[in-house]
Design an enzyme around this catalytic site. Structure first.
Site, mmCIF file in Angstrom:
data_model
loop_
_atom_site.group_PDB
_atom_site.id
_atom_site.type_symbol
_atom_site.label_atom_id
_atom_site.label_comp_id
_atom_site.label_asym_id
_atom_site.label_seq_id
_atom_site.Cartn_x
_atom_site.Cartn_y
_atom_site.Cartn_z
ATOM 1 C CB THR A 1 -1.137 4.369 -4.702
ATOM 2 O OG1 THR A 1 -1.822 5.658 -4.955
ATOM 3 C CG2 THR A 1 -0.566 4.211 -6.366
ATOM 4 N N GLY A 2 -4.392 4.996 -5.853
ATOM 5 C CA GLY A 2 -5.747 5.556 -6.377
ATOM 6 C C GLY A 2 -5.312 6.589 -6.977
ATOM 7 C CG PHE B 1 -13.063 10.903 -2.119
ATOM 8 C CD1 PHE B 1 -12.523 11.643 -2.973
ATOM 9 C CD2 PHE B 1 -12.726 10.344 -1.056
ATOM 10 C CE1 PHE B 1 -11.550 10.432 -3.359
ATOM 11 C CE2 PHE B 1 -11.619 10.029 -1.328
ATOM 12 C CZ PHE B 1 -10.896 10.014 -3.014
ATOM 13 C CB THR C 1 -1.879 6.719 1.602
ATOM 14 O OG1 THR C 1 -1.440 7.216 -0.339
ATOM 15 C CG2 THR C 1 -1.318 8.766 2.575
ATOM 16 C CG ASP D 1 -1.931 0.945 1.530
ATOM 17 O OD1 ASP D 1 -2.671 1.748 -0.475
ATOM 18 O OD2 ASP D 1 -2.642 1.569 2.374
ATOM 19 C CE LYS E 1 -9.894 19.300 -1.187
ATOM 20 N NZ LYS E 1 -11.680 18.245 -0.639
ATOM 21 N NE ARG F 1 -1.841 12.611 -1.169
ATOM 22 C CZ ARG F 1 -2.657 11.526 -1.347
ATOM 23 N NH1 ARG F 1 -2.033 10.311 -0.975
ATOM 24 N NH2 ARG F 1 -3.351 10.970 -1.229
ATOM 25 C CB THR F 2 -1.041 16.850 -8.763
ATOM 26 O OG1 THR F 2 -1.538 15.713 -8.680
ATOM 27 C CG2 THR F 2 0.060 16.979 -8.269
HETATM 28 N N1 LIG Z 1 -11.228 14.266 -0.236
HETATM 29 C C1 LIG Z 1 -10.543 14.485 -1.541
HETATM 30 N N2 LIG Z 1 -11.457 15.160 -2.282
HETATM 31 C C2 LIG Z 1 -11.170 15.467 -3.868
HETATM 32 N N3 LIG Z 1 -9.942 14.930 -4.156
HETATM 33 C C3 LIG Z 1 -9.635 13.267 -3.720
HETATM 34 C C4 LIG Z 1 -9.569 13.470 -2.032
HETATM 35 N N4 LIG Z 1 -9.122 12.300 -1.735
HETATM 36 C C5 LIG Z 1 -8.175 12.088 -2.808
HETATM 37 N N5 LIG Z 1 -8.717 12.637 -3.712
HETATM 38 C C6 LIG Z 1 -8.431 12.389 -5.288
HETATM 39 O O1 LIG Z 1 -8.751 10.775 -5.567
HETATM 40 C C7 LIG Z 1 -7.618 10.010 -6.057
HETATM 41 C C8 LIG Z 1 -8.263 8.579 -5.359
HETATM 42 O O2 LIG Z 1 -7.727 8.639 -3.930
HETATM 43 P P1 LIG Z 1 -7.244 6.897 -3.517
HETATM 44 O O3 LIG Z 1 -8.041 7.807 -1.076
HETATM 45 O O4 LIG Z 1 -8.175 6.570 -3.640
HETATM 46 O O5 LIG Z 1 -6.158 7.386 -3.523
HETATM 47 P P2 LIG Z 1 -4.670 7.567 -3.160
HETATM 48 O O6 LIG Z 1 -5.139 9.203 -1.363
HETATM 49 O O7 LIG Z 1 -4.044 8.636 -4.187
HETATM 50 O O8 LIG Z 1 -3.570 6.950 -2.476
HETATM 51 P P3 LIG Z 1 -3.963 5.736 -1.473
HETATM 52 O O9 LIG Z 1 -4.573 4.396 -2.119
HETATM 53 O O10 LIG Z 1 -2.657 4.864 -0.487
HETATM 54 O O11 LIG Z 1 -4.970 6.195 -0.204
HETATM 55 C C9 LIG Z 1 -6.424 11.081 -5.375
HETATM 56 O O12 LIG Z 1 -5.499 10.433 -5.635
HETATM 57 C C10 LIG Z 1 -6.902 12.181 -4.800
HETATM 58 O O13 LIG Z 1 -5.850 12.218 -6.548
HETATM 59 MG MG LIG Z 2 -6.307 8.337 0.362
#
Ligand SMILES: Nc1ncnc2c1ncn2[C@@H]1O[C@H](COP(=O)(O)OP(=O)(O)OP(=O)(O)O)[C@@H](O)[C@H]1O
Ligand SMILES: [Mg+2]
Ligand code: NA
Length: 621
Positions: free
Chosen positions: A604-605, A471, A347, A345, A494, A524-525
């Site tokens: 990761t997402g 989200f 994050t 994983d 966002k 992270r963008t």
């Molecule tokens: N609170 C939020 N509001 C808007 N967009 C978000 C938010 N959190 C995450 N995202 C976007 O959605 C994508 C997917 O989130 P997700 O939580 O599935 O994966 P991650 O945070 O990138 O990584 P991980 O799998 O380690 O949690 C992120 O890469 C980000 O671009």
């Molecule tokens: Mg996340």
């Protein structure tokens, strides 16, 4: 062997007790090792079951008593206090927070280290904690009011999924749907909340945690499979050799009768079984040393020793948490040397999950730098840009508005009146906190909406919350529909760069270069966008939204569909670059994993996460 020794069935030339004794010793030792393993597990179980929880007795006084976890039954109403673990799956009836929310830590269940927000059912929280008279609901009062509460909770049959739950609660004439956000799961822990009152819906074997853990299939290590297979080959070979010897003996025996040292009586003693079977058995017993009966035992001793070395390895001991490595299934230890893929994983596992806004891209300019200094370093540059032109100031405010308003962060004040944020998403926490430093500080939520204190404005602004599109990992975005104090309605969104690119207004250029700059730096963008909503569209959308919210079947899909309808043709206003530092030692570990020839996959997402920025040395995946 025994039959060969003591019956005239066939000849047995090896004393049975020589083999029997060896077998006995080894089997006893194996049994002892297994028993020690079981005892440890049993003790852990006993410890879990004898923990206590507070159960509310619905008598005249509504007092509470301590019950052992093992005695908690469906229908009990429990009080769980801060940092407490849930002994069963509970529906939250009320919580210490004004709005009825509570946070849970679910790492034991799904490995995710961010807090998740759960919600009380609105009708019960209102009945137990409404009009409390003070800011915060009081536990005693809520417990006292429980007696006058009458209703029924219906939950679906137990199942595996830890992310979904269906049911409803009926109180008087009102009926409210129950979903995953109302269910607190066994195995998770209450955080940042002083207490909750919950109704037990599943216990023990029916709890999501137990259902979710696969039935403990006998875990055979690869090596055991190999040994079992070679054992078959050995036995097969033994049968074959015995058969060959048997045939040769029966056919040629007469030639040896005159050898007095083989057949003192000139003839062989007779046996009961037909000759060719009897002598086959004789040879089988004679060749019995072929069978490596001590092999299993040797293996078990090796496993136990290996597990011991793993447990007592100081290099795998963490001082901060006072935990050592632990081998839960001892017979799988040697598998470690045969691993060829590692799936990790990202994050919170590879990274520290301590996020910080470092860079912000607005209208063609980037503010802030990545570096060792903590916090966002672009504040001065931003202030200068604001003074240069009104256009720039407006562009900056557009981003800050999205970040300060479009989120699910909860704000509380501590004793000294200082703002304290609590968030489900660590990204949002970092962003809202950074906004407070940049003059857009979110100060709380009320029934009307959320309030924001803007530095350039006297007083605080209240944004009326008209809709929230939550989200989800599938949507990769989050948005709110709010009415500004001026009366205009806007959608503030966002989300991940790839989805935002699809939703952006085509007439506008998409700031792709800055995205790449941020991605190269390992940030992270998130992309921010907005759209003005006019009353006609708002009315139609709100009707659809309400319908989706009340749908009993597949509510999440219905809500996502309604969200899609409004999240379109967005004006992109900026990009954030959030830093999440790597855990200490990760670089080293990755290099070693590669040296060992093991392939590493990071799950990761996020789309833009390619290689982490590391101090000097670049890591290549
Ligand atoms: N609170 C939020 N509001 C808007 N967009 C978000 C938010 N959190 C995450 N995202 C976007 O959605 C994508 C997917 O989130 P997700 O939580 O599935 O994966 P991650 O945070 O990138 O990584 P991980 O799998 O380690 O949690 C992120 O890469 C980000 O671009
Ligand atoms: Mg996340
Ligand atoms: Na024998």
């Amino acid at each position: 062997m025994f039959l060969g020794n003591y019956t005239p069935l066939f000849h047995g030339f090896i004393q049975f007790y020589s083999t029997f004794l060896a077998l006995l010793i080894m089997m006893t030792a194996s049994a002892v090792i297994a028993a020690l393993d079981d005892k440890r597990r049993h003790e852990a179980d006993k410890k879990t079951n004898s923990q206590t929880a507070h159960r509310i007795l619905l008598t005249d006084t509504c007092s509470s008593e301590d019950v052992r976890w093992a005695d908690v039954v469906v229908g009990d109403i429990l009080i769980i206090e801060g940092e407490g673990e849930f002994p069963a799956d509970l529906v939250v009836l009320a919580s210490s927070s004004e709005a009825g929310g509570c946070y849970v830590y679910t790492a034991n269940l799904d490995g995710e280290s961010n807090l998740k927000l759960k919600e009380s059912t609105a009708c019960t929280h209102q009945a137990l904690c409404g009009n409390a008279g003070t800011d915060r609901p009081l536990l005693d009062q809520a417990v006292a009011r429980l007696r006058s509460l009458e209703g029924e909770v219906v939950a679906e049959p137990p199942k595996k999924s830890i992310h979904s739950f269906k049911g409803f609660i009926e109180m008087g004439s009102s009926k409210e749907p129950l979903e995953a956000k109302n269910l607190l799961l066994r195995g998770t822990v209450l955080k940042n909340t002083s207490w909750i009152i919950g109704l037990v819906v599943y216990t023990g074997q029916d709890s999501r945690m137990v259902r979710n853990s696969r039935a403990p299939k006998a875990k055979y290590a690869n090596i055991e499979k190999v040994i079992n297979r070679s054992m078959l080959v050995v036995v097969g070979a033994q049968c074959l050799i015995s058969l060959i010897s048997d045939i040769l003996y029966v056919c040629t025996r007469e030639r040896f009768y005159n050898l007095w040292y083989l057949f003192p009586g000139g003839q062989s003693q007779s046996i009961l079984l037909p000759e060719w079977i009897g002598y086959w058995l004789t040879f089988f017993v004679l060749y019995s040393n072929l069978m490596p009966i001590s092999l299993y035992f040797t293996m078990e001793v090796c496993n136990a020793a290996q597990a011991y070395f793993i447990k007592s390895d100081l290099q795998m001991y963490d001082e901060v948490q006072d935990t050592a490595a632990n081998a839960r299934t001892t017979n799988l230890c040697h598998e470690l040397g045969q691993v060829s893929y590692v799936f990790s994983d990202k994050t919170g596992t590879l990274t520290q999950n301590v996020m910080e806004l470092k860079r912000l891209s607005v209208a063609g300019a980037i503010y802030g730098e990545t570096g060792e200094e903590p916090g966002f370093q672009g504040k001065l540059a931003m202030a200068r840009a604001r003074q240069m032109s009104a256009d720039k100031a407006a562009a900056i405010d557009a981003v800050l508005e999205v970040l300060a308003v479009s989120h699910t962060v909860v704000c509380t004040k501590d004793r000294n009146g200082k703002l304290k944020y609590e968030a489900e998403s660590p990204d949002e926490f970092a962003l809202v906190e950074a906004m407070a430093g940049l003059g857009w500080s979110f100060t709380g939520r009320t029934n009307q909406g959320l309030t924001v204190q803007v530095a350039t404005d006297p007083g605080s602004r209240t944004y009326e919350l008209l809709g929230l599109n939550a989200f989800t990992s599938a949507r990769k975005r989050q948005s709110v529909v709010v009415r500004r104090p001026s009366g205009e309605v806007v959608l503030l969104v966002k989300g991940a760069d790839d989805v935002m690119q699809k939703l952006a207004d085509r007439k506008q250029p998409f700031p792709e270069e800055h995205l790449q700059v941020f991605a190269k730096q390992g940030l992270r963008t998130l992309v921010m966008g907005r759209r003005r909503i006019y009353e006609e569209e708002l009315r139609r959308w709100q009707a659809d939204f309400a319908k989706a919210q009340n749908s009993m079947e597949d509510r999440e899909a219905a809500l996502a569909e309604v969200a899609d309808r409004i999240e379109r043709s967005l004006e992109v206003v900026g990009i954030t670059g959030i830093e999440d530092k790597l855990q200490v030692g990760v670089e080293d570990a990755i290099v070693k994993i590669r040296q060992a020839g093991v392939k590493l996959w990071v799950l990761t997402g996020e789309t833009s996460w390619k290689r982490p920025r590391t101090s000097g040395s670049a890591l290549v995946f």
